[in-house]
Design an enzyme around this catalytic site. Structure first.
Site, mmCIF file in Angstrom:
data_model
loop_
_atom_site.group_PDB
_atom_site.id
_atom_site.type_symbol
_atom_site.label_atom_id
_atom_site.label_comp_id
_atom_site.label_asym_id
_atom_site.label_seq_id
_atom_site.Cartn_x
_atom_site.Cartn_y
_atom_site.Cartn_z
ATOM 1 C CG ASP A 286 -1.809 1.196 1.320
ATOM 2 O OD1 ASP A 286 -2.945 1.060 0.835
ATOM 3 O OD2 ASP A 286 -1.394 2.259 1.811
ATOM 4 C CE1 TYR B 84 0.406 7.733 2.589
ATOM 5 C CE2 TYR B 84 0.993 5.473 2.084
ATOM 6 C CZ TYR B 84 0.122 6.382 2.633
ATOM 7 O OH TYR B 84 -1.034 5.925 3.226
ATOM 8 C CE LYS C 166 -3.825 4.737 0.743
ATOM 9 N NZ LYS C 166 -2.384 4.529 0.996
ATOM 10 C CG HIS D 144 -4.650 9.978 0.466
ATOM 11 N ND1 HIS D 144 -3.314 9.858 0.155
ATOM 12 C CD2 HIS D 144 -4.765 9.565 1.744
ATOM 13 C CE1 HIS D 144 -2.664 9.394 1.214
ATOM 14 N NE2 HIS D 144 -3.515 9.211 2.185
#
Ligand code: A2P
Length: 282
Positions: A47, A52, A77, A110
């Site tokens: 994931d 990120y 996301k 997200h």
């Protein structure tokens, strides 16, 4: 059950029951090494997210692992600044380029709203979802969903949607049951994924969890992950430490009894991030 055991999404797609989280994993060698360590232990579900900033490292690890593409379930996301129809299509391509993938297993919105769009968020989500549906129908994405959506965010999206969301990834851990959202998802056949199943590490010194863990000869982290599984949710523990990556996968040889589940369920609100989907500052 083991790391390769799956849940079945509402479109029939199989998704491995434990995913490897990468929030706060730095890109580059740390991302590559930790994802490779996870794949080595047997995780088959990774994931990540555009936000990120480690999609490149995740993609590099997938290539270095030499595992057949169809053996690993990959999620990313869409970030808040890229919401809307056109921007979503463009952001998807950027993520795919970084990941180096031909298709994605799961794409999530997200957050239900970004900072500064109090009026517009329902329309923005509907437009974003239209782009998700198109990519899904083209086969570029195998499943689509949302993250951090509460029932009042999900309902309008589902009213304008052609394809129902398959997943809702929310903050879910001992001390944060999110009952209303979890029940709404269950009633609508939307799988709940648990981000921060260890409360981002904040739960690991909790004395109640520690004493339950001691009873089973397991670690507090393993109890948190197991608790998520026994609630029918899909935990996404994050670690960059090989021994912990292995430990977090070793959750299939014990079962929390009903009494211990109830004790954990009744824990006061602890370990939470404090982030509320209607009040995000990003
Ligand atoms: P690290 O990545 O340095 O190993 P969450 O999954 O809830 O977001 O929690 C992630 C945090 O918990 C990270 O700080 C991670 O540290 C730490 N962590 C993950 N697994 C374990 C474990 N088994 N024991 C102790 N700490 C852990």
């Amino acid at each position: 059950m083991n790391l390769k055991s799956t849940y079945t999404l509402n479109n029939g797609l199989e998704i491995p029951r434990v995913g490897f989280g990468t929030w706060q994993t730095p890109d580059g060698q740390v991302a590559v090494d930790s994802v490779l360590a996870a794949l080595e232990v047997g995780y088959r579900h990774i994931d990540t997210a555009a936000a990120y900033n480690n999609e490149s490292g995740v993609g590099e690890a997938l290539r270095q692992s030499s595992l057949p593409r169809e053996e690993v379930f990959v999620t990313t996301k869409l970030w808040n600044s890229e919401r809307g129809y056109e921007k979503t299509l463009a952001a998807f391509e950027v993520s795919m380029e970084k990941l180096g993938l031909e298709y994605l297993d799961l794409y999530l919105i997200h957050w239900p709203a970004a900072k500064g769009e109090p009026q517009e968020w329902q329309k923005t989500n509907a437009d974003t979802w239209r782009a998700f549906e198109e990519l899904y129908e083209q086969g570029r994405i195998k499943s689509i969903g949302v993250s951090n959506f509460m029932p009042h965010h999900l309902k309008p999206l589902m009213e304008s949607a052609k394809i129902m969301p398959m997943v809702n990834q929310i903050e879910f851990h001992p001390g944060l049951l999110q009952e209303e959202t979890a029940e709404f998802c269950k009633a609508n056949d939307i799988l709940v994924q648990a981000w921060s199943p260890l409360g981002s590490g904040r739960l690991l010194e909790n004395k109640d969890l520690k004493s339950i863990a001691a009873k089973y000869g397991k670690s507090t982290a393993q109890v948190c992950i197991r608790w998520c599984l026994q609630h029918g949710s899909l935990p996404l523990p994050k670690s960059v430490t090989p021994a912990r990556i292995k430990e977090n996968a070793d959750v299939f040889d014990f079962e929390l009894g009903a009494q211990d589940m109830a004790l954990i369920d009744a824990m006061p609100n602890v370990g939470g991030s404090g982030l509320h989907p209607d009040k995000v500052e990003f």
